[in-house]
Design a protein around this motif. Structure first.
Motif, PDB file in Angstrom:
ATOM      1  N   LEU A  29       0.838  -1.207   0.000  1.00  0.00           N
ATOM      2  CA  LEU A  29       0.000   0.000   0.000  1.00  0.00           C
ATOM      3  C   LEU A  29       0.869   1.252   0.000  1.00  0.00           C
ATOM      4  N   ILE A  30       1.898   1.219   0.822  1.00  0.00           N
ATOM      5  CA  ILE A  30       2.802   2.379   0.895  1.00  0.00           C
ATOM      6  C   ILE A  30       3.410   2.654  -0.474  1.00  0.00           C
ATOM      7  N   LEU A  31       3.855   1.597  -1.143  1.00  0.00           N
ATOM      8  CA  LEU A  31       4.456   1.761  -2.465  1.00  0.00           C
ATOM      9  C   LEU A  31       3.469   2.386  -3.453  1.00  0.00           C
ATOM     10  N   ALA A  32       2.232   1.921  -3.424  1.00  0.00           N
ATOM     11  CA  ALA A  32       1.207   2.476  -4.323  1.00  0.00           C
ATOM     12  C   ALA A  32       0.987   3.958  -4.011  1.00  0.00           C
ATOM     13  N   TYR A  33       0.838   4.283  -2.725  1.00  0.00           N
ATOM     14  CA  TYR A  33       0.599   5.683  -2.355  1.00  0.00           C
ATOM     15  C   TYR A  33       1.793   6.571  -2.713  1.00  0.00           C
ATOM     16  N   VAL A  34       2.996   6.041  -2.559  1.00  0.00           N
ATOM     17  CA  VAL A  34       4.200   6.811  -2.917  1.00  0.00           C
ATOM     18  C   VAL A  34       4.192   7.098  -4.417  1.00  0.00           C
ATOM     19  N   LYS A  35       3.839   6.098  -5.207  1.00  0.00           N
ATOM     20  CA  LYS A  35       3.799   6.307  -6.669  1.00  0.00           C
ATOM     21  C   LYS A  35       2.761   7.370  -7.044  1.00  0.00           C
ATOM     22  N   PHE A  36       1.595   7.332  -6.391  1.00  0.00           N
ATOM     23  CA  PHE A  36       0.585   8.369  -6.629  1.00  0.00           C
ATOM     24  C   PHE A  36       1.141   9.742  -6.261  1.00  0.00           C
ATOM     25  N   SER A  37       1.789   9.815  -5.124  1.00  0.00           N
ATOM     26  CA  SER A  37       2.347  11.087  -4.673  1.00  0.00           C
ATOM     27  C   SER A  37       3.398  11.592  -5.662  1.00  0.00           C
ATOM     28  N   ASP A  38       4.270  10.683  -6.124  1.00  0.00           N
ATOM     29  CA  ASP A  38       5.293  11.074  -7.108  1.00  0.00           C
ATOM     30  C   ASP A  38       4.638  11.576  -8.401  1.00  0.00           C
ATOM     31  N   TYR A  39       3.599  10.875  -8.826  1.00  0.00           N
ATOM     32  CA  TYR A  39       2.887  11.255 -10.051  1.00  0.00           C
ATOM     33  C   TYR A  39       2.327  12.669  -9.923  1.00  0.00           C
ATOM     34  N   TYR A  40       1.640  12.925  -8.815  1.00  0.00           N
ATOM     35  CA  TYR A  40       1.041  14.248  -8.640  1.00  0.00           C
ATOM     36  C   TYR A  40       2.096  15.330  -8.387  1.00  0.00           C
ATOM     37  N   ALA A  49      -0.641  15.282  -4.106  1.00  0.00           N
ATOM     38  CA  ALA A  49       0.619  14.622  -3.725  1.00  0.00           C
ATOM     39  C   ALA A  49       0.706  14.518  -2.199  1.00  0.00           C
ATOM     40  N   LEU A  50       0.366  15.602  -1.512  1.00  0.00           N
ATOM     41  CA  LEU A  50       0.404  15.591  -0.041  1.00  0.00           C
ATOM     42  C   LEU A  50      -0.682  14.678   0.534  1.00  0.00           C
ATOM     43  N   SER A  51      -1.821  14.620  -0.146  1.00  0.00           N
ATOM     44  CA  SER A  51      -2.902  13.746   0.305  1.00  0.00           C
ATOM     45  C   SER A  51      -2.437  12.281   0.282  1.00  0.00           C
ATOM     46  N   TYR A  52      -1.756  11.892  -0.777  1.00  0.00           N
ATOM     47  CA  TYR A  52      -1.254  10.511  -0.844  1.00  0.00           C
ATOM     48  C   TYR A  52      -0.108  10.284   0.140  1.00  0.00           C
ATOM     49  N   LEU A  53       0.669  11.322   0.408  1.00  0.00           N
ATOM     50  CA  LEU A  53       1.703  11.186   1.443  1.00  0.00           C
ATOM     51  C   LEU A  53       1.061  10.981   2.818  1.00  0.00           C
ATOM     52  N   ASP A  54      -0.100  11.624   3.039  1.00  0.00           N
ATOM     53  CA  ASP A  54      -0.827  11.383   4.291  1.00  0.00           C
ATOM     54  C   ASP A  54      -1.254   9.914   4.390  1.00  0.00           C
ATOM     55  N   SER A  55      -1.648   9.337   3.254  1.00  0.00           N
ATOM     56  CA  SER A  55      -2.014   7.914   3.238  1.00  0.00           C
ATOM     57  C   SER A  55      -0.790   7.049   3.543  1.00  0.00           C
ATOM     58  N   VAL A  56       0.362   7.462   3.037  1.00  0.00           N
ATOM     59  CA  VAL A  56       1.611   6.747   3.347  1.00  0.00           C
ATOM     60  C   VAL A  56       1.856   6.810   4.855  1.00  0.00           C
ATOM     61  N   LYS A  57       1.724   8.006   5.421  1.00  0.00           N
ATOM     62  CA  LYS A  57       1.975   8.192   6.853  1.00  0.00           C
ATOM     63  C   LYS A  57       1.030   7.333   7.691  1.00  0.00           C
TER      64      LYS A  57
END
Length: 177
Positions: A29-40, A49-57
């Motif tokens: 899950l972390i990897l997926a969220y990181v990729k989304f964050s990188d994309y945005y 990007a920050l929203s997906y980083l919150d999901s990573v956190k």
């Protein structure tokens, strides 16, 4: 560009993977969220990007690996810096440095412990060698002592033999005279 196309494909795969999020491991899950964050982040959509980083956190406490936290705070700093959120960027870099320092200290402590163990091992081997040499010296001394006692007993027997021999000779001389 080609990078954006590849990243878009990656994001599409991540979206497909997230449909099965209940069966994914936290690291996946972390990897997926990181990729989304990188994309945005590349698209300069820092809010998403920050929203997906919150999901990573939110997923990080489930695995609690310091290197993942380090990576998170690195990205958190980068995205907030690009978004102009300087307070959050400073907070991110402070957390990053704190974790990096603690990991560095842990690694240095581990290296120091390994060196101390090697030193102790060498010292123990040295003591064992000294004790073995001391034991060998004691064994040699015991053998010499036993040999000395045997030689002394043998010398006493020889002296007694010659003494008796001289007594017998004296008696024979007395008898002859």
């Amino acid at each position: 560009s080609d990078v954006m196309k590849e990243l878009a494909k990656c994001v599409q795969y991540c979206k497909e993977a997230l449909k099965f999020r209940s069966s994914l491991y936290p690291g996946e899950l972390i990897l997926a969220y990181v990729k989304f964050s990188d994309y945005y982040t590349i698209k300069q959509d820092y809010k998403n990007a920050l929203s997906y980083l919150d999901s990573v956190k939110a997923q990080l406490p489930k695995i609690n690996v310091q290197y993942y936290w380090l990576n998170y705070y690195q990205r958190y700093f980068d995205v907030n810096k690009k978004a102009g959120n300087l307070k959050e960027a400073i907070d991110g870099i402070e957390h990053f440095n704190s974790i990096k320092d603690s990991l560095y200290n842990v690694e240095k402590s581990r290296e120091i412990n390994e060196l101390a163990q090697k030193y102790d091992k060498v010292e123990n081997e040295k003591k064992i060698l000294e004790l073995n040499q001391e034991k060998e010296r004691a064994d040699v001394n015991n053998k010499l002592l036993a040999l000395g006692i045997i030689a002394t007993v043998f010398a006493i027997i020889i002296l007694i033999f010659f003494y008796r021999q001289s007594i017998v000779k004296n008696k024979l001389k007395t008898i002859e005279t």
